[in-house]
Write a protein that holds these residues in place. Structure first.
Motif, PDB file in Angstrom:
ATOM      1  N   MET A 170      58.029  50.585  10.218  1.00 16.02           N
ATOM      2  CA  MET A 170      57.310  49.338  10.375  1.00 16.02           C
ATOM      3  C   MET A 170      57.859  48.579  11.578  1.00 16.02           C
ATOM      4  SD  MET A 170      57.044  47.900   6.546  1.00 16.02           S
ATOM      5  CE  MET A 170      55.386  47.448   6.279  1.00 16.02           C
ATOM      6  N   PRO A 171      57.270  48.720  12.711  1.00 18.39           N
ATOM      7  CA  PRO A 171      57.809  48.090  13.908  1.00 18.39           C
ATOM      8  C   PRO A 171      57.720  46.567  13.896  1.00 18.39           C
ATOM      9  CG  PRO A 171      55.755  49.230  14.401  1.00 18.39           C
ATOM     10  CD  PRO A 171      56.107  49.549  12.988  1.00 18.39           C
ATOM     11  N   GLY A 172      56.743  45.986  13.200  1.00 15.94           N
ATOM     12  CA  GLY A 172      56.592  44.531  13.211  1.00 15.94           C
ATOM     13  C   GLY A 172      57.322  43.835  12.087  1.00 15.94           C
ATOM     14  N   ALA A 173      57.953  44.585  11.203  1.00 19.79           N
ATOM     15  CA  ALA A 173      58.575  43.980  10.024  1.00 19.79           C
ATOM     16  C   ALA A 173      59.730  43.052  10.388  1.00 19.79           C
ATOM     17  CB  ALA A 173      59.057  45.067   9.077  1.00 19.79           C
ATOM     18  N   ALA A 174      60.516  43.408  11.372  1.00 19.38           N
ATOM     19  CA  ALA A 174      61.650  42.559  11.746  1.00 19.38           C
ATOM     20  C   ALA A 174      61.167  41.208  12.265  1.00 19.38           C
ATOM     21  CB  ALA A 174      62.513  43.249  12.792  1.00 19.38           C
ATOM     22  N   GLY A 175      60.119  41.219  13.049  1.00 16.18           N
ATOM     23  CA  GLY A 175      59.564  39.966  13.556  1.00 16.18           C
ATOM     24  C   GLY A 175      59.006  39.107  12.442  1.00 16.18           C
ATOM     25  N   GLU A 176      58.338  39.747  11.483  1.00 17.91           N
ATOM     26  CA  GLU A 176      57.788  39.002  10.349  1.00 17.91           C
ATOM     27  C   GLU A 176      58.907  38.409   9.498  1.00 17.91           C
ATOM     28  OE1 GLU A 176      54.582  38.344   9.964  1.00 17.91           O
ATOM     29  OE2 GLU A 176      54.190  39.481  11.780  1.00 17.91           O
ATOM     30  N   ARG A 177      59.961  39.161   9.284  1.00 16.73           N
ATOM     31  CA  ARG A 177      61.092  38.643   8.504  1.00 16.73           C
ATOM     32  C   ARG A 177      61.752  37.479   9.229  1.00 16.73           C
ATOM     33  NH1 ARG A 177      62.244  44.151   7.688  1.00 16.73           N
ATOM     34  NH2 ARG A 177      63.902  43.998   9.218  1.00 16.73           N
ATOM     35  N   THR A 178      61.874  37.589  10.553  1.00 19.76           N
ATOM     36  CA  THR A 178      62.450  36.495  11.334  1.00 19.76           C
ATOM     37  C   THR A 178      61.577  35.255  11.226  1.00 19.76           C
ATOM     38  OG1 THR A 178      63.467  38.041  12.873  1.00 19.76           O
ATOM     39  CG2 THR A 178      63.163  35.790  13.646  1.00 19.76           C
ATOM     40  N   ARG A 217      56.041  33.434  18.511  1.00 25.81           N
ATOM     41  CA  ARG A 217      55.276  33.830  19.698  1.00 25.81           C
ATOM     42  C   ARG A 217      56.183  34.449  20.751  1.00 25.81           C
ATOM     43  NH1 ARG A 217      52.676  28.995  18.588  1.00 25.81           N
ATOM     44  NH2 ARG A 217      53.857  27.881  20.179  1.00 25.81           N
ATOM     45  N   ARG A 218      57.340  33.830  20.963  1.00 26.10           N
ATOM     46  CA  ARG A 218      58.274  34.400  21.955  1.00 26.10           C
ATOM     47  C   ARG A 218      58.758  35.775  21.531  1.00 26.10           C
ATOM     48  NH1 ARG A 218      62.146  29.646  24.365  1.00 26.10           N
ATOM     49  NH2 ARG A 218      60.492  28.494  25.384  1.00 26.10           N
ATOM     50  N   LEU A 219      59.068  35.927  20.255  1.00 22.58           N
ATOM     51  CA  LEU A 219      59.520  37.217  19.746  1.00 22.58           C
ATOM     52  C   LEU A 219      58.440  38.278  19.961  1.00 22.58           C
ATOM     53  CD1 LEU A 219      61.725  38.713  18.041  1.00 22.58           C
ATOM     54  CD2 LEU A 219      60.345  38.125  16.059  1.00 22.58           C
ATOM     55  N   ARG A 220      57.209  37.939  19.628  1.00 18.65           N
ATOM     56  CA  ARG A 220      56.094  38.872  19.781  1.00 18.65           C
ATOM     57  C   ARG A 220      55.875  39.235  21.254  1.00 18.65           C
ATOM     58  NH1 ARG A 220      51.227  35.911  18.288  1.00 18.65           N
ATOM     59  NH2 ARG A 220      51.469  35.256  20.443  1.00 18.65           N
ATOM     60  N   ASP A 221      55.889  38.223  22.127  1.00 16.69           N
ATOM     61  CA  ASP A 221      55.655  38.472  23.549  1.00 16.69           C
ATOM     62  C   ASP A 221      56.787  39.269  24.189  1.00 16.69           C
ATOM     63  OD1 ASP A 221      53.345  37.040  23.207  1.00 16.69           O
ATOM     64  OD2 ASP A 221      54.127  35.199  24.138  1.00 16.69           O
ATOM     65  N   ARG A 280      58.876  41.295  22.694  1.00 15.45           N
ATOM     66  CA  ARG A 280      58.881  42.652  22.175  1.00 15.45           C
ATOM     67  C   ARG A 280      57.783  43.479  22.833  1.00 15.45           C
ATOM     68  NH1 ARG A 280      57.973  43.453  16.182  1.00 15.45           N
ATOM     69  NH2 ARG A 280      58.037  41.219  16.454  1.00 15.45           N
ATOM     70  N   ALA A 281      56.615  42.862  23.057  1.00 12.94           N
ATOM     71  CA  ALA A 281      55.510  43.577  23.717  1.00 12.94           C
ATOM     72  C   ALA A 281      55.875  43.936  25.157  1.00 12.94           C
ATOM     73  CB  ALA A 281      54.247  42.722  23.701  1.00 12.94           C
ATOM     74  N   ALA A 282      56.670  43.079  25.809  1.00 12.55           N
ATOM     75  CA  ALA A 282      57.075  43.339  27.188  1.00 12.55           C
ATOM     76  C   ALA A 282      58.306  44.238  27.272  1.00 12.55           C
ATOM     77  CB  ALA A 282      57.357  42.015  27.900  1.00 12.55           C
ATOM     78  N   GLY A 283      58.905  44.536  26.128  1.00 10.02           N
ATOM     79  CA  GLY A 283      60.089  45.376  26.129  1.00 10.02           C
ATOM     80  C   GLY A 283      61.356  44.636  26.517  1.00 10.02           C
ATOM     81  N   ALA A 284      61.310  43.315  26.517  1.00  9.79           N
ATOM     82  CA  ALA A 284      62.474  42.502  26.890  1.00  9.79           C
ATOM     83  C   ALA A 284      63.293  42.172  25.644  1.00  9.79           C
ATOM     84  CB  ALA A 284      62.003  41.217  27.561  1.00  9.79           C
ATOM     85  N   GLY A 285      64.470  41.611  25.874  1.00  9.82           N
ATOM     86  CA  GLY A 285      65.305  41.165  24.771  1.00  9.82           C
ATOM     87  C   GLY A 285      64.645  40.014  24.024  1.00  9.82           C
ATOM     88  N   VAL A 286      64.986  39.849  22.772  1.00 15.88           N
ATOM     89  CA  VAL A 286      64.316  38.845  21.946  1.00 15.88           C
ATOM     90  C   VAL A 286      65.194  37.644  21.638  1.00 15.88           C
ATOM     91  CG1 VAL A 286      62.721  40.487  20.921  1.00 15.88           C
ATOM     92  CG2 VAL A 286      64.943  40.092  19.855  1.00 15.88           C
ATOM     93  N   SER A 287      66.358  37.573  22.220  1.00 15.94           N
ATOM     94  CA  SER A 287      67.253  36.455  21.961  1.00 15.94           C
ATOM     95  C   SER A 287      66.697  35.178  22.578  1.00 15.94           C
ATOM     96  CB  SER A 287      68.633  36.745  22.539  1.00 15.94           C
ATOM     97  OG  SER A 287      69.477  35.660  22.301  1.00 15.94           O
TER      98      SER A 287
END
Length: 103
Positions: A1-9, A63-67, A69-76
């Motif tokens: 589940m690739p989106g699960a971490a973002g949803e949990r966050t 939104r930042r996390l989603r964007d 992750r889509a760009a392949g950048a860090g999510v911090s």
């Protein structure tokens, strides 16, 4: 589940905002029960902080996390994390004042 971490966050940020709102409600109850009008201000400020987290910072973080992750950048995102941490600490201080100072 690739989106699960973002949803949990996202859900954890929402829980943080709801928790701050709950503490604001408890401070407000204490203000009314102890007839301490100054605590009403503290409860109002804590409620605004909770609403800011829930309605502003949590969706922004998602939104930042989603964007990113889509760009392949860090999510911090340290600035948002600092803002939420400051809000939680301020709410905890208000709650401590409400509980520890006799009314």
């Amino acid at each position: 589940m690739p989106g699960a971490a973002g949803e949990r966050t996202d859900l954890s940020w929402q829980r943080t905002g709801l928790g701050v709102l709950a503490v604001a409600g408890l401070i407000g109850f204490r203000a009314v029960a102890a007839d301490r009008p100054a605590l009403v201000v503290a409860a109002g400020l804590a409620a605004l902080i909770g609403l800011g987290i829930l309605g502003g910072l949590a969706p922004l973080r998602y939104r930042r996390l989603r964007d990113h992750r889509a760009a392949g950048a860090g999510v911090s995102c340290p600035a948002l994390i600092r803002a939420v941490t400051a809000g939680v600490v301020l709410t905890a201080l208000a709650a401590a004042v409400a509980v520890l100072i006799p009314g």
